[in-house]
Design a protein around this motif. Structure first.
Motif, short mmCIF file in Angstrom:
data_model
loop_
_atom_site.label_atom_id
_atom_site.label_comp_id
_atom_site.label_asym_id
_atom_site.label_seq_id
_atom_site.Cartn_x
_atom_site.Cartn_y
_atom_site.Cartn_z
N ALA A 14 0.82 -1.21 0.00
CA ALA A 14 0.00 0.00 0.00
C ALA A 14 0.85 1.26 0.00
CB ALA A 14 -0.94 0.01 1.21
N ASP A 15 2.02 1.21 0.67
CA ASP A 15 2.82 2.43 0.75
C ASP A 15 4.12 2.37 -0.04
OD1 ASP A 15 4.39 0.74 2.25
OD2 ASP A 15 4.06 1.75 4.16
N LYS A 16 4.45 1.20 -0.64
CA LYS A 16 5.63 1.06 -1.51
C LYS A 16 6.89 1.58 -0.82
CE LYS A 16 2.91 1.38 -5.75
NZ LYS A 16 1.79 2.28 -5.81
N GLY A 289 -2.59 5.50 -4.56
CA GLY A 289 -1.84 4.59 -3.71
C GLY A 289 -1.65 5.16 -2.32
N GLY A 290 -2.04 4.40 -1.31
CA GLY A 290 -2.00 4.90 0.06
C GLY A 290 -3.36 5.33 0.57
N GLY A 291 -4.34 5.44 -0.35
CA GLY A 291 -5.70 5.75 0.06
C GLY A 291 -5.81 7.00 0.90
N LEU A 292 -6.56 6.92 1.99
CA LEU A 292 -6.80 8.10 2.83
C LEU A 292 -5.59 8.50 3.65
CD1 LEU A 292 -10.45 7.53 4.13
CD2 LEU A 292 -9.66 8.77 2.12
N THR A 293 -4.52 7.70 3.60
CA THR A 293 -3.29 8.07 4.32
C THR A 293 -2.31 8.82 3.42
OG1 THR A 293 -2.03 6.04 3.82
CG2 THR A 293 -3.56 5.97 5.70
N LYS A 294 -2.71 9.14 2.21
CA LYS A 294 -1.81 9.80 1.24
C LYS A 294 -1.20 11.07 1.81
CE LYS A 294 -0.46 9.67 -3.19
NZ LYS A 294 0.03 8.47 -3.89
N ARG A 332 -5.89 2.51 4.14
CA ARG A 332 -4.58 2.56 3.47
C ARG A 332 -4.64 2.09 2.02
NH1 ARG A 332 0.34 1.65 5.88
NH2 ARG A 332 0.50 -0.39 4.87
N VAL A 333 -5.67 1.30 1.70
CA VAL A 333 -5.74 0.70 0.37
C VAL A 333 -6.70 1.45 -0.55
CG1 VAL A 333 -6.37 -1.41 -0.90
CG2 VAL A 333 -5.14 -1.58 1.28
N GLY A 385 -16.51 4.56 14.92
CA GLY A 385 -16.23 4.64 16.34
C GLY A 385 -14.84 4.21 16.73
N GLU A 386 -13.95 4.13 15.77
CA GLU A 386 -12.58 3.71 16.01
C GLU A 386 -11.64 4.82 15.60
OE1 GLU A 386 -9.75 -0.17 14.98
OE2 GLU A 386 -11.45 0.33 13.71
N GLU A 387 -10.68 5.13 16.45
CA GLU A 387 -9.66 6.12 16.12
C GLU A 387 -8.44 5.41 15.58
OE1 GLU A 387 -6.65 8.53 18.80
OE2 GLU A 387 -8.67 9.37 19.01
N LEU A 388 -8.13 5.70 14.34
CA LEU A 388 -7.00 5.08 13.66
C LEU A 388 -5.88 6.10 13.58
CD1 LEU A 388 -9.12 3.61 10.74
CD2 LEU A 388 -8.38 2.38 12.78
N ARG A 389 -4.78 5.83 14.22
CA ARG A 389 -3.68 6.79 14.24
C ARG A 389 -2.50 6.24 13.45
NH1 ARG A 389 -3.14 11.25 17.33
NH2 ARG A 389 -4.90 10.53 18.57
N TYR A 390 -2.04 7.04 12.50
CA TYR A 390 -0.90 6.69 11.66
C TYR A 390 0.22 7.68 11.95
CZ TYR A 390 -4.62 4.31 9.03
OH TYR A 390 -5.70 3.53 8.67
N ASP A 391 1.32 7.21 12.46
CA ASP A 391 2.44 8.05 12.81
C ASP A 391 3.43 8.09 11.66
OD1 ASP A 391 5.01 8.93 13.89
OD2 ASP A 391 4.11 8.69 15.87
N ARG A 392 3.76 9.27 11.18
CA ARG A 392 4.66 9.38 10.03
C ARG A 392 6.01 8.73 10.31
NH1 ARG A 392 5.63 15.20 7.55
NH2 ARG A 392 3.59 14.76 6.68
N ASN A 393 6.47 8.81 11.53
CA ASN A 393 7.79 8.29 11.86
C ASN A 393 7.78 6.85 12.32
OD1 ASN A 393 9.13 10.87 11.44
ND2 ASN A 393 8.10 11.54 13.30
N LYS A 394 6.58 6.27 12.44
CA LYS A 394 6.47 4.87 12.89
C LYS A 394 5.40 4.17 12.08
CE LYS A 394 7.62 6.25 17.62
NZ LYS A 394 7.15 6.29 19.04
N ARG A 395 5.56 4.20 10.77
CA ARG A 395 4.50 3.71 9.90
C ARG A 395 4.20 2.23 10.11
NH1 ARG A 395 4.55 6.59 3.98
NH2 ARG A 395 4.70 8.72 4.74
N ASP A 396 5.16 1.48 10.55
CA ASP A 396 4.94 0.04 10.73
C ASP A 396 4.49 -0.31 12.14
OD1 ASP A 396 5.74 -0.41 8.10
OD2 ASP A 396 7.85 -0.46 8.69
N LEU A 397 4.30 0.71 12.99
CA LEU A 397 3.98 0.45 14.38
C LEU A 397 2.66 1.06 14.80
CD1 LEU A 397 7.52 1.17 15.92
CD2 LEU A 397 6.55 -1.05 15.36
#
Length: 416
Positions: A14-16, A289-294, A332-333, A385-397
């Protein structure tokens, strides 16, 4: 079903990450933080102008059209693939404010034993028809020819790509490295029927098709058409239960028809936005590519909060119900019905929404930007009802945290 643990097993990222690591070592162009690479005006040597060249294509969406063709549904669906190929370029370029005129070239790689002249004719007509429709709206896309290569040893069925180039004034570039905190994020619907579209659009675009094909479609297609998947992923292919003519609740299209809706272009909307308003736009994101996390790849010193997304349109409801992907991976997709986002000053938000409505495209405030420290840059999406947090510096965590059914993010700038 193709749960998130096996998505990578189908050969898709998804993020290449591997690609990003190489690209980051190359020259970033005139505007290093812009959505597209922008080059100097190499021809007229004008310091007031710049050049953009962009290449993209349809990806594995071609395989849905191929299955429809082989199942006796006709070659007409390849017509829309040409539109997909163009829009994946035009709307990436529009994300830096470029609205043409464009020069276009296309490349068709086919297995000539399986992709015949009827299919190629539909693709070529699709290019010409879309260019003609855009011309009516004052958007010039000029065909400079192309290449059709018979390369069956390399290509199992069909690969369809385009390259576009354009020249624009540097002062008109929208550079998303300049995105600011305390601005609105306006989302534009990818579904419905715009005034410049001839039928209902499911909103799917061209991303996530390896996922939906293998997660939704019956193993019958695996057995009948082995050319539509890589032998290396045979154990992960066609794990679903649906035929292409399955009904999609909430719309009048079959599953195959909904998946083959042409990718909506937002060029007419962006072109119509007045110059004075554009000066108050700090970023445009084309959610491919990356969907809503672009957006997470752009800007500095800001975090993004998206807590008022569009309700899922019918096809995405169907995908959510049957693809076996958690919300984190869905975001992400897929674009989930909002393939374009625009970040702007609050004073021009309503003007932009009103312009979109003139084209019968729904737009609304889906979130906001907030200030943060560089080490805390993040994206927060609220979904179901879910908070999805994407950290730029910890994309895999990244981790998701359940929150209330009527959520508000109290302090999204805090890195959790």
């Amino acid at each position: 079903m193709i749960g998130s643990s096996t998505y990578a097993d189908t050969g898709v990222s998804a993020d290449k990450k591997d690609v990003r690591e190489v690209v980051e070592k190359l020259s970033p162009g005139l505007f290093p933080g812009a959505f597209c690479k922008i080059m100097p005006d190499l021809f007229d040597q004008s310091n007031d102008h710049c050049l953009i060249q962009h290449s993209d294509g349809v990806g594995t969406k071609t395989l849905i059209a191929y299955l429809m063709y082989r199942e006796g549904k006709g070659a007409k669906y390849f017509h829309n693939l040409a539109i997909d190929s163009l829009v994946m370029n035009t709307d990436d370029m529009a994300a830096v404010g470029c609205v043409g005129p464009f020069i276009m070239n296309n490349v068709i790689n086919r297995n000539a034993k399986l992709i015949d002249g009827e299919v190629i004719s539909q693709i070529i007509l699709g290019y010409a028809d879309f260019c003609a429709e855009m011309e009516k709206l004052g958007i010039g896309i000029h065909e400079a020819g192309g290449e059709t290569a018979d390369s069956g040893d390399n290509v199992r069925t069909l690969v369809l790509d385009s390259t576009l180039c354009a020249r624009m004034k540097r002062e008109e570039v929208i550079d998303c490295s300049q995105v600011k905190p305390n601005q609105d994020i306006v989302g534009f619907a990818s579904f419905g029927q715009a005034t410049y579209e001839t039928s209902y659009n499911s909103g799917i675009g061209t991303n996530g098709f390896t996922c939906v094909r293998h997660a939704l479609l019956s193993s019958r297609y695996k057995d009948a058409y082995p050319e539509t998947y890589a032998p290396e992923i045979a154990q992960h292919s066609y794990k679903g239960k649906f035929e292409l003519d399955a009904a999609v609740p909430g719309c009048d299209l079959s599953l195959g028809e909904a998946l083959l809706s042409s990718t909506r272009t937002y060029l007419p909307i962006i072109k119509t936005i007045p110059v004075a308003v554009k000066k108050q736009i700090s970023a445009i994101y084309h959610n491919t590519g990356g969907g809503l996390t672009k957006c997470l790849s752009f800007g500095s010193g800001v975090s993004y909060v998206k807590d008022a997304l569009f309700d899922l349109p019918p096809l995405f409801q169907f995908i959510k119900a049957h693809a076996g992907l958690p919300n984190r991976e869905l975001c992400r997709v897929f674009n989930l019905g909002q393939r374009l986002e625009l970040v702007c000053d609050k004073s021009v938000t309503q003007t932009i929404i009103d312009i979109a409505s003139q084209f019968n495209v729904s737009a609304k405030v889906i979130g906001r930007t907030v200030p943060c420290q560089k080490q805390s840059e993040s994206l927060t999406i609220v979904m179901d009802g879910e908070e999805l947090r994407y950290d730029r510096n910890k994309r895999d965590l990244e981790q998701s945290v359940a929150i209330s059914a009527n959520p508000r993010v109290a302090n999204p700038s805090v890195d959790k």
